[in-house]
Motif scaffolding. Structure first.
Motif, PDB file in Angstrom:
ATOM      1  N   THR A  42       0.840  -1.200   0.000  1.00 12.97           N
ATOM      2  CA  THR A  42       0.000   0.000   0.000  1.00 12.97           C
ATOM      3  C   THR A  42       0.871   1.244   0.000  1.00 12.97           C
ATOM      4  O   THR A  42       2.023   1.212   0.432  1.00 12.97           O
ATOM      5  N   CYS A  43       0.311   2.319  -0.482  1.00 12.65           N
ATOM      6  CA  CYS A  43       1.032   3.589  -0.523  1.00 12.65           C
ATOM      7  C   CYS A  43       1.357   4.039   0.900  1.00 12.65           C
ATOM      8  O   CYS A  43       0.475   4.080   1.749  1.00 12.65           O
ATOM      9  N   PRO A  44       2.620   4.332   1.173  1.00  9.17           N
ATOM     10  CA  PRO A  44       2.993   4.726   2.537  1.00  9.17           C
ATOM     11  C   PRO A  44       2.410   6.085   2.933  1.00  9.17           C
ATOM     12  O   PRO A  44       2.331   6.402   4.116  1.00  9.17           O
ATOM     13  N   THR A  45       1.983   6.883   1.949  1.00 10.48           N
ATOM     14  CA  THR A  45       1.447   8.209   2.263  1.00 10.48           C
ATOM     15  C   THR A  45      -0.062   8.168   2.544  1.00 10.48           C
ATOM     16  O   THR A  45      -0.514   8.646   3.573  1.00 10.48           O
ATOM     17  N   CYS A  46      -0.825   7.535   1.597  1.00 12.81           N
ATOM     18  CA  CYS A  46      -2.277   7.583   1.762  1.00 12.81           C
ATOM     19  C   CYS A  46      -2.896   6.223   2.054  1.00 12.81           C
ATOM     20  O   CYS A  46      -4.079   6.130   2.356  1.00 12.81           O
ATOM     21  N   GLY A  47      -2.129   5.157   1.920  1.00  9.45           N
ATOM     22  CA  GLY A  47      -2.653   3.836   2.237  1.00  9.45           C
ATOM     23  C   GLY A  47      -3.453   3.204   1.108  1.00  9.45           C
ATOM     24  O   GLY A  47      -4.036   2.135   1.267  1.00  9.45           O
ATOM     25  N   TYR A  48      -3.462   3.844  -0.069  1.00  8.46           N
ATOM     26  CA  TYR A  48      -4.211   3.329  -1.215  1.00  8.46           C
ATOM     27  C   TYR A  48      -3.523   2.091  -1.780  1.00  8.46           C
ATOM     28  O   TYR A  48      -2.297   2.012  -1.809  1.00  8.46           O
ATOM     29  N   MET A  49      -4.306   1.084  -2.236  1.00  7.87           N
ATOM     30  CA  MET A  49      -3.739  -0.187  -2.668  1.00  7.87           C
ATOM     31  C   MET A  49      -3.195  -0.157  -4.100  1.00  7.87           C
ATOM     32  O   MET A  49      -2.227  -0.823  -4.425  1.00  7.87           O
ATOM     33  N   ARG A  81       4.051   4.132  -8.475  1.00  7.09           N
ATOM     34  CA  ARG A  81       3.411   5.441  -8.286  1.00  7.09           C
ATOM     35  C   ARG A  81       1.967   5.193  -7.847  1.00  7.09           C
ATOM     36  O   ARG A  81       1.223   4.453  -8.489  1.00  7.09           O
ATOM     37  N   CYS A  82       1.614   5.790  -6.749  1.00  7.93           N
ATOM     38  CA  CYS A  82       0.272   5.613  -6.191  1.00  7.93           C
ATOM     39  C   CYS A  82      -0.767   6.211  -7.150  1.00  7.93           C
ATOM     40  O   CYS A  82      -0.601   7.329  -7.628  1.00  7.93           O
ATOM     41  N   LYS A  83      -1.825   5.428  -7.445  1.00 11.69           N
ATOM     42  CA  LYS A  83      -2.858   5.914  -8.365  1.00 11.69           C
ATOM     43  C   LYS A  83      -3.674   7.032  -7.739  1.00 11.69           C
ATOM     44  O   LYS A  83      -4.300   7.822  -8.426  1.00 11.69           O
ATOM     45  N   HIS A  84      -3.660   7.094  -6.447  1.00  9.81           N
ATOM     46  CA  HIS A  84      -4.493   8.072  -5.758  1.00  9.81           C
ATOM     47  C   HIS A  84      -3.753   9.396  -5.521  1.00  9.81           C
ATOM     48  O   HIS A  84      -4.152  10.432  -6.021  1.00  9.81           O
ATOM     49  N   CYS A  85      -2.604   9.328  -4.825  1.00  8.70           N
ATOM     50  CA  CYS A  85      -1.922  10.582  -4.451  1.00  8.70           C
ATOM     51  C   CYS A  85      -0.660  10.841  -5.265  1.00  8.70           C
ATOM     52  O   CYS A  85       0.028  11.829  -5.051  1.00  8.70           O
ATOM     53  N   LYS A  86      -0.333   9.939  -6.179  1.00  9.61           N
ATOM     54  CA  LYS A  86       0.815  10.079  -7.091  1.00  9.61           C
ATOM     55  C   LYS A  86       2.177   9.972  -6.401  1.00  9.61           C
ATOM     56  O   LYS A  86       3.212  10.260  -6.996  1.00  9.61           O
TER      57      LYS A  86
HETATM   58 ZN   LIG Z   1      -1.029   7.407  -2.177  1.00  6.39          ZN
END
Ligand SMILES: [Zn+2]
Length: 430
Positions: A42-49, A81-86
């Motif tokens: 998961t994204c370490p910043t926002c937790g998005y998968m 690259r996180c799809k949510h927060c980039k």
């Molecule tokens: Zn993210």
């Protein structure tokens, strides 16, 4: 095929993380290019998968799996690259922690090699394709052996730390029965040693029954203070050493009376010649002498009996001193737990009545240490108390120091001694 390579590289526990392995040979160097499988993190910043693969990164890890060839792993891992927060972030790389570049397997091999006292940091470094400093760092990180429990019978001795060291001597305690090193202290100084020993719990110190030492007065004081129930025994080898030194001094004194101003030994006076050339007859055990000796100056051969007779006939004082010395040697060989203080005192009287100042001095020394000498005839587990085991360890310690390039730090030396000279010393956290 992949599984075989995984087995060869001892990477079984990483099997699930490996996509491919490819071997690349560069001269005498092996490189295994390993591609990590994509991981779901998961994204370490926002937790998005969900994420895109952003890029591929490479990390080099030393992995000394082969004895004859240096080897490293080149691990390709993903950045996402996180799809949510980039946010862009990496997946963890197998085998070594974030800032480490040596595999756990290599570390354990390095530590195993450090158990061999003759292996230098430099040698181990070049064997595993890492720097000597890295070996030292690993050693400092993983090796910090604990002091062993005090034994019932302890050998105590010191070794010289060398001219360049701020501290001059270190003191070693060793278990007489097992031969294991209990502890190494950075001093042989009375008060400093007492300070350090008194930190050991009193119950442990009370259980010590014998301590074997050289004839070093400070140790006697230290033992009385720190091991209240212990009897002190002096190492008989050192008593004999003093005796031989006195014998040798007498020989030299007698010999020099016959010295001519001649540069070569062969043209010197015959007594001078014989006493100089066959000096060892007066100090070496009779049984260890050869049967016969060719005497170049006399162009003849003497049996050892005749040669000894010749030497002792040169001077009355020399003969008397030799006989006294032999009397003590016999006493030292034959005495046992039934030998009494009176027996020893009789002998000491003979030394005091000697016409040689050197032997009178030995008599004083024997008197000064008579209780400790008597204790040295005690046997524990069938063996007479002695410091021979510690003398042996001391020569191994010298090897460690001689081949060392990183012992400015006393504590590191202490750790290396305990780690390399004792068996099965655990590494930190194990
Ligand atoms: Zn993210």
């Amino acid at each position: 095929m992949l599984n075989d390579t995984i087995n060869i590289l001892s990477l079984e526990s990483y099997r699930e993380q490996i996509e491919t392995i490819e071997l690349v040979k560069e001269n005498n160097h092996l490189v295994y290019v390993i591609k990590q499988k994509r991981q779901n993190i998961t994204c370490p910043t926002c937790g998005y998968m969900e994420s895109h693969i952003h890029s591929y990164m490479k990390k080099k890890i030393v992995h000394s799996i082969h004895n004859d060839m240096s080897c490293h792993l080149l691990i390709t891992y993903h950045r996402y690259r996180c799809k949510h927060c980039k946010q862009v972030y990496s997946e963890p790389v197998m085998l070594a922690k974030r800032y480490e570049t040596i595999s756990q397997y290599t570390k354990m091999n390095v530590l195993d090699d450090l158990r061999v006292s003759t292996n230098t940091f430099t040698f181990i470094g070049s064997k595993h394709n890492i720097s000597a400093q890295t070996v030292i760092n690993l050693f400092d990180e993983y090796v910090e052996p604990r002091r062993l429990k005090l034994s019932v019978v302890i050998c105590m001795d010191e070794f010289y730390l060398g001219k360049r060291s701020k501290l001059k001597y270190a003191c070693v305690l060793l278990d007489f029965v097992s031969g294991a090193i209990i502890e190494v202290f950075d001093t042989r100084h009375k008060h400093k040693l007492i300070d350090q020993l008194l930190r050991i719990p009193i119950t442990e110190r009370m259980a010590v029954q014998y301590v074997i030492i050289d004839m070093w007065d400070s140790y006697r004081a230290v033992i009385h203070k720190c091991f209240p129930n212990a009897k002190i025994a002096v190492d008989s080898f050192h008593v004999i050493w003093h005796l031989n030194r006195a014998m040798n001094d007498i020989r030299i004194r007698v010999m020099n009376r016959y010295k001519k101003n001649s540069s070569s030994l062969i043209h010197n006076d015959i007594y001078y010649y014989m006493l100089k050339k066959y000096y060892f007859f007066l100090v070496v055990d009779y049984d260890r002498l050869a049967k016969e000796y060719v005497i170049p100056k006399l162009k003849t051969t003497y049996t050892k009996d005749n040669l000894l007779y010749y030497l002792l006939s040169i001077d009355k004082e020399l003969r008397a001193a030799f006989e006294l010395k032999e009397t003590y040697r016999d006493f030292n060989k034959t005495a046992d737990q039934y030998t009494t203080l009176e027996d020893l005192e009789d002998l000491i009287q003979k030394f005091r009545k000697s016409s040689s100042e050197e032997m009178k001095k030995v008599g004083k020394m024997l008197h000064n240490w008579q209780a400790e000498i008597l204790n040295s005839f005690t046997k524990v587990e069938g063996k007479r108390l002695s410091n021979s085991k510690i003398e042996n360890k001391n020569s191994q310690i010298k090897t460690i120091m001689k081949t060392a390039n990183g012992y400015k730090d006393f504590y590191r030396l202490r750790n290396r001694i305990l780690f390399s000279l004792n068996k099965n010393t655990p590494i930190k956290g194990k």
